[in-house]
Write a protein that holds these residues in place. Structure first.
Motif, mmCIF file in Angstrom:
data_model
loop_
_atom_site.group_PDB
_atom_site.id
_atom_site.type_symbol
_atom_site.label_atom_id
_atom_site.label_comp_id
_atom_site.label_asym_id
_atom_site.label_seq_id
_atom_site.Cartn_x
_atom_site.Cartn_y
_atom_site.Cartn_z
ATOM 1 N N LEU A 90 0.800 -1.160 -0.079
ATOM 2 C CA LEU A 90 0.040 0.104 -0.058
ATOM 3 C C LEU A 90 0.863 1.382 0.152
ATOM 4 O O LEU A 90 0.348 2.236 0.325
ATOM 5 N N GLN A 91 1.969 1.214 -0.266
ATOM 6 C CA GLN A 91 3.100 2.411 -0.403
ATOM 7 C C GLN A 91 2.806 3.246 -1.620
ATOM 8 O O GLN A 91 2.774 2.660 -2.779
ATOM 9 N N ALA A 92 2.460 4.423 -1.320
ATOM 10 C CA ALA A 92 2.262 5.551 -2.247
ATOM 11 C C ALA A 92 3.904 6.288 -2.731
ATOM 12 O O ALA A 92 4.591 6.275 -2.007
ATOM 13 N N ASN A 106 7.387 5.929 4.173
ATOM 14 C CA ASN A 106 8.807 6.222 4.228
ATOM 15 C C ASN A 106 9.707 6.260 2.873
ATOM 16 O O ASN A 106 10.659 6.245 2.799
ATOM 17 N N LEU A 107 8.664 6.345 1.704
ATOM 18 C CA LEU A 107 9.312 6.126 0.469
ATOM 19 C C LEU A 107 8.954 7.420 -0.258
ATOM 20 O O LEU A 107 9.723 7.762 -1.525
ATOM 21 N N GLY A 108 7.698 8.413 -0.003
ATOM 22 C CA GLY A 108 7.581 9.461 -0.757
ATOM 23 C C GLY A 108 6.214 9.745 -0.529
ATOM 24 O O GLY A 108 5.518 9.714 0.637
ATOM 25 N N GLU A 114 2.764 6.334 9.560
ATOM 26 C CA GLU A 114 3.982 5.994 8.719
ATOM 27 C C GLU A 114 4.694 4.890 9.680
ATOM 28 O O GLU A 114 5.511 4.272 8.886
ATOM 29 N N ALA A 115 4.334 4.484 10.820
ATOM 30 C CA ALA A 115 4.931 3.463 11.354
ATOM 31 C C ALA A 115 4.565 2.210 10.785
ATOM 32 O O ALA A 115 3.502 2.124 10.084
ATOM 33 N N SER A 116 5.451 1.033 10.837
ATOM 34 C CA SER A 116 5.224 -0.194 10.358
ATOM 35 C C SER A 116 4.856 -0.023 8.811
ATOM 36 O O SER A 116 4.227 -0.974 8.262
ATOM 37 N N ASP A 117 5.583 0.678 8.241
ATOM 38 C CA ASP A 117 5.523 0.665 6.777
ATOM 39 C C ASP A 117 4.259 1.106 6.211
ATOM 40 O O ASP A 117 3.839 0.793 5.130
ATOM 41 N N LEU A 118 3.369 1.754 6.907
ATOM 42 C CA LEU A 118 2.190 2.178 6.653
ATOM 43 C C LEU A 118 2.062 3.647 5.897
ATOM 44 O O LEU A 118 3.130 4.269 5.799
ATOM 45 N N ILE A 119 0.951 4.168 5.735
ATOM 46 C CA ILE A 119 0.739 5.249 5.081
ATOM 47 C C ILE A 119 -0.117 6.389 6.085
ATOM 48 O O ILE A 119 -1.202 5.894 6.757
#
Length: 428
Positions: A18-20, A95-97, A399-404
């Motif tokens: 689910l990373q944007a 964490n990516l954008g 944004e914790a646990s690679d969430l959004i």
């Protein structure tokens, strides 16, 4: 062709993140969390409740329609029609954008007819109850020793979805005793959710792959409501009100299919257990609320909503948990002052706040939402009609646990047309 089919099945089995990613604004796209299950719940019931951060189960106003509690429909004086549209923006970061999405939607339609004024009222409505509109992107690299190609395989996964569930409802509210009303509303629930996943390969030796999952649902729902009010408890013009609603669980007949394109080949895929005919169970819902009018101008109200999504049965059911939403709001109806004032005394002002635990739990993290709301009502002189403008600002996720994490901005325009707009005037 065998190599393309192998890659197709490998890609199809991977979990889509689910990373944007960094991107330009995406029009007609909402929260990325609406990807899961049947979409995110839609709580909007009326322009009054929406601008106060509430469900509105204890908010009665004969000038404004309210979908939240069937018992309120017995209180009508005018024949009322309401509808409108909303525009929301979602700033999503991980964490990516980051990414910005914008979603323009038409609100519900509701017609309330007072069969017998302040005793029996009938409501006909069409409203969304879940929504799923999203776009995500993810870059993936499969090492050479895992893809049988002899070199690293790079591709991008683009996922998008549209749809949701809607409720077509016909209900009645009846006053059963002084200050006490009861409501019941059967409904037909239906909707289609369509998710498309595209795999675009850097290596031209591999064909791009496209999967479209189409899920059609329908079922029947039942809602019940109670409303109780008392006037002149602590003063001449005050009013205390309580409201309660209960929605029975809904069993949906669900039919799913998958259509795919691998290069120039079209393949229909059906996987037992995930696609085909299924039974989907939507949760029970209950809400309690109170409202207190100090006088004709000042109102405070609060309510709490509970949905047992932990009993949900369907796609991604392991990610759902029970949901609680609590709201508090106030209204200052300057337009109802007995003495005339200046320009700003012609409007009604509202504000509120809400906290929502959400129905999703991902990696043991609840996807919570905090929302601030405000609104202004512009009543028409000499009628019960109005135009209402609502504003929202809030936060969802983390944004914790690679969430959004999402910032939410919204504006909603609602039209509330009374009987006096299109029928002969009966009440002064």
């Amino acid at each position: 062709m065998k190599k393309a089919l192998f890659i197709a099945l490998t890609c199809f089995s991977l979990s889509t993140s689910l990373q944007a990613q960094d991107s330009e604004s995406q029009l007609n796209t909402g929260s990325v969390y609406s990807y899961l299950g049947l979409g995110l719940p839609v709580d909007y019931a009326s322009s009054l409740a929406g601008s106060m951060g509430l469900q509105g189960v204890a908010l009665q106003d004969y000038r404004l329609n309210n979908l939240s509690n069937p018992a309120l429909w017995s209180q009508g004086i005018y024949t009322n029609v309401n509808g409108g549209f909303s525009l929301r923006a979602f700033d999503a970061t991980d964490n990516l954008g980051s990414r910005r999405n914008s979603l323009l939607q038409v609100s519900q339609f509701q017609l309330v007819l007072p069969v017998k004024r302040e005793r029996i009222g009938v409501s006909l409505s069409l409203a969304p109850i879940t929504e799923s509109r999203f776009q995500t992107a993810q870059d993936v690299v499969i090492p050479a020793d895992q893809n049988n190609s002899g070199s690293p395989l790079e591709y991008r996964v683009n996922t998008s979805g549209t749809g949701g569930l809607n409720r077509l409802e016909l209900g009645v509210g009846i006053r059963i005793a002084r200050g006490l009303t009861f409501g019941y509303a059967p409904s037909f629930i239906f909707g289609v959710l369509e998710n498309t996943t595209t795999y675009n390969f850097e290596d031209q030796n591999f064909s791009n792959i496209n999967f479209t999952k189409i899920n059609s649902n329908y079922g029947f729902g039942n809602r019940f409501g109670l409303y109780f009010n008392r006037y002149s408890l602590f003063g001449e013009n005050d009013q205390l009100a309580f409201g309660a609603t209960f929605n029975l669980p809904v069993n949906l007949d669900s039919e799913s299919k998958v259509e795919s394109d691998i290069g120039s080949a079209n393949i229909d895929l059906i996987t037992a257990g995930e696609f085909g005919d299924q039974d989907v169970k939507m949760p029970m819902e209950a809400a309690l609320g109170f409202g207190y009018h100090f006088n004709q101008q000042w109102l405070v109200s609060s309510d709490v909503l509970y949905q047992n999504w932990s009993e949900y049965q369907g796609r991604n059911e392991e990610m759902f948990t029970d949901r609680f939403k609590v709201g508090f709001g106030t209204q200052y109806a300057a337009a109802r002052r007995s003495s005339p004032g200046g320009f700003f005394s012609r409007f009604n002002y509202r504000a509120g706040a809400s906290f929502d635990t959400g129905s999703l739990e991902i990696d043991e993290t609840e996807i919570q939402t905090y929302m601030l709301t405000a609104g202004i009502g512009i009543p028409s002189r000499g009628t019960g009609s109005s135009i209402d403008i609502n504003f929202d600002f809030g936060f969802r996720g983390t944004e914790a646990s690679d969430l959004i994490a999402e910032k939410i901005y919204g504006i909603r325009l609602s039209f509330n047309l009374s009987e006096l707009m299109f029928l002969q005037r009966r009440i002064d």
